[in-house]
Design an enzyme around this catalytic site. Structure first.
Site, PDB file in Angstrom:
ATOM      1  N   TYR A 199     -38.229 -27.764  16.581  1.00 24.67           N
ATOM      2  CA  TYR A 199     -39.690 -27.851  16.238  1.00 24.67           C
ATOM      3  C   TYR A 199     -40.360 -27.306  14.916  1.00 24.67           C
ATOM      4  O   TYR A 199     -41.126 -26.450  14.787  1.00 24.67           O
ATOM      5  CB  TYR A 199     -40.526 -27.375  17.504  1.00 24.67           C
ATOM      6  CG  TYR A 199     -40.055 -27.518  18.727  1.00 24.67           C
ATOM      7  CD1 TYR A 199     -39.383 -29.084  18.963  1.00 24.67           C
ATOM      8  CD2 TYR A 199     -40.319 -26.854  19.881  1.00 24.67           C
ATOM      9  CE1 TYR A 199     -39.223 -29.463  20.290  1.00 24.67           C
ATOM     10  CE2 TYR A 199     -39.933 -27.181  21.192  1.00 24.67           C
ATOM     11  CZ  TYR A 199     -39.421 -28.451  21.323  1.00 24.67           C
ATOM     12  OH  TYR A 199     -38.965 -28.931  22.564  1.00 24.67           O
ATOM     13  N   HIS A 209     -30.529 -27.239  23.749  1.00 27.57           N
ATOM     14  CA  HIS A 209     -31.391 -28.240  23.574  1.00 27.57           C
ATOM     15  C   HIS A 209     -30.966 -29.833  23.824  1.00 27.57           C
ATOM     16  O   HIS A 209     -29.954 -30.007  22.954  1.00 27.57           O
ATOM     17  CB  HIS A 209     -32.105 -28.132  22.421  1.00 27.57           C
ATOM     18  CG  HIS A 209     -33.314 -28.624  22.384  1.00 27.57           C
ATOM     19  ND1 HIS A 209     -34.288 -28.497  21.155  1.00 27.57           N
ATOM     20  CD2 HIS A 209     -34.109 -29.514  22.926  1.00 27.57           C
ATOM     21  CE1 HIS A 209     -35.265 -29.243  21.038  1.00 27.57           C
ATOM     22  NE2 HIS A 209     -35.300 -29.744  22.192  1.00 27.57           N
TER      23      HIS A 209
END
Length: 366
Positions: free
Chosen positions: A64, A132
């Protein structure tokens, strides 16, 4: 919604279900994926207001970009740090995903990534680290990464470990393999967009099985299905439109938003209340389902807190406002009726032309 932690618990830790709050601030709102110009002024304002309102947990990722750096800068500023000591909030981040089509689950990179996150966030320990988007790599790669994270747990630099994925089946498979290899369960898993008004497969297909595997916490991210369930269409940041929803599903969602607006309500608020209702309804004293909601501005924060406070009661008894559930239920049912055949539609993850062995896109054979 507050959680208080002690640094001494890094050695002997309380079950994560006892400290993870029901609502978590999603750091993806500070990324180029969903925001055109993430900056320190934006993050500083959102975090200060969020903490003032009682939020005490943040979920982010190196993917992000530049969320970790901005969050770290904001929480390390003296006035914030003095008001909110490190033991009064939870920071969750991830390893493995570097970009839209870039992954590195190698042991050396996992070590580098954790240490880099500690530096970026200006902290000396991370409460939770997830592998992730595990569907983009082999299970063996994810298992090796879990082994490295366990080394950090023993060192006290990471407190709890988990895995994230859209794929419930792969999360369950990995959780079983972690038990088999390391003799202990994952602490937490994170799934996205599947405890929503559009898709409830996390509740029907995942929760009981996760609990049976010894996992004490499940994080439901993207309660608005990556911004699909709102009135102004999917969010588009500086990286362009990345949303996986087909055009027909987007059209159906906009029809639902228009209908809800005609009733004097917001689809975003309605969808968030639904997700939190289901999360709280499926939680127990030893099994926590938390909702991660991405927030990119103080306006969004105010809207989300308003929706949360309408459905979540500050009480030690029943945490759900049953009167609000009764009022919302007809609208929830109507939204799902409008979605029609798109209800419980699953996105494809990873994409059809992704090769998990090579960790890259390949040309499909005709």
């Amino acid at each position: 919604m507050e959680a208080r932690l002690k640094k001494t618990e890094c050695v002997k830790q309380a079950p994560l279900a006892q400290i993870l709050p029901p609502v978590i601030l999603g750091g993806a709102g500070f990324s180029y994926q969903v925001y055109p110009d993430p900056n320190i002024s934006q993050v500083r304002q959102v975090l200060r207001q969020a903490f003032n309102l009682g939020l005490r947990a943040i979920d982010t990722s190196p993917y992000y970009e530049p969320s970790e750096e901005l969050i770290g800068q904001a929480i390390s500023e003296p006035d914030f740090a003095n008001r909110y000591p490190r033991d009064q909030y939870i920071i969750m981040t991830k390893v493995g995903r570097l970009g839209a089509d870039r992954f590195d689950y190698s042991p050396s990179w996992v070590r580098c990534s954790v240490n880099r996150s500690l530096e970026r966030l200006h902290v000396d320990y991370l409460d939770v680290v997830f592998c992730h988007d595990i569907e983009y790599v082999t299970e063996e790669a994810a298992l090796d990464a879990i082994g490295i994270l366990l080394e950090f747990v023993r060192e006290g630099k990471v407190r709890y470990i988990g895995a994230s994925s859209y794929r419930i089946d792969l999360l369950l498979q990995l959780a079983q393999s972690v038990l088999d290899r390391y003799g202990r369960p994952l602490d937490v898993v994170q799934n996205w967009a599947q405890m929503t008004l559009q898709n409830n497969r996390l509740e029907t297909d995942g929760l009981k099985n996760f609990r049976d595997l010894g996992i004490s916490c499940v994080c439901n991210a993207s309660p608005l299905t990556l911004g699909l369930l709102r009135s102004n269409g999917v969010p588009v940041g500086s990286l362009g439109d990345f949303h996986p929803a087909p055009a027909a599903l987007r059209t159906a969602a906009l029809r639902a938003a228009d209908y809800v607006a005609e009733q004097g309500e917001s689809l975003a608020a309605l969808a968030l209340r639904y997700a939190i209702w289901r999360a709280r309804a499926t939680s127990t004293s030893d099994f926590q389902v938390s909702t991660i909601t991405g927030i990119g501005s103080t306006k969004e924060l105010d809207e989300n807190i308003s929706a949360i406070s309408q459905i979540l009661l500050p009480t030690h008894g029943s945490p759900i406002n049953s009167a609000r559930v009764e009022r919302d239920a007809p609208l929830w049912n109507k939204v799902q009726e409008i979605l029609g055949s798109w209800l419980n539609f699953n996105f494809t993850s990873p994409e059809a032309n992704w090769d998990v062995q090579q960790q890259k896109f390949v040309k499909l054979k005709l």
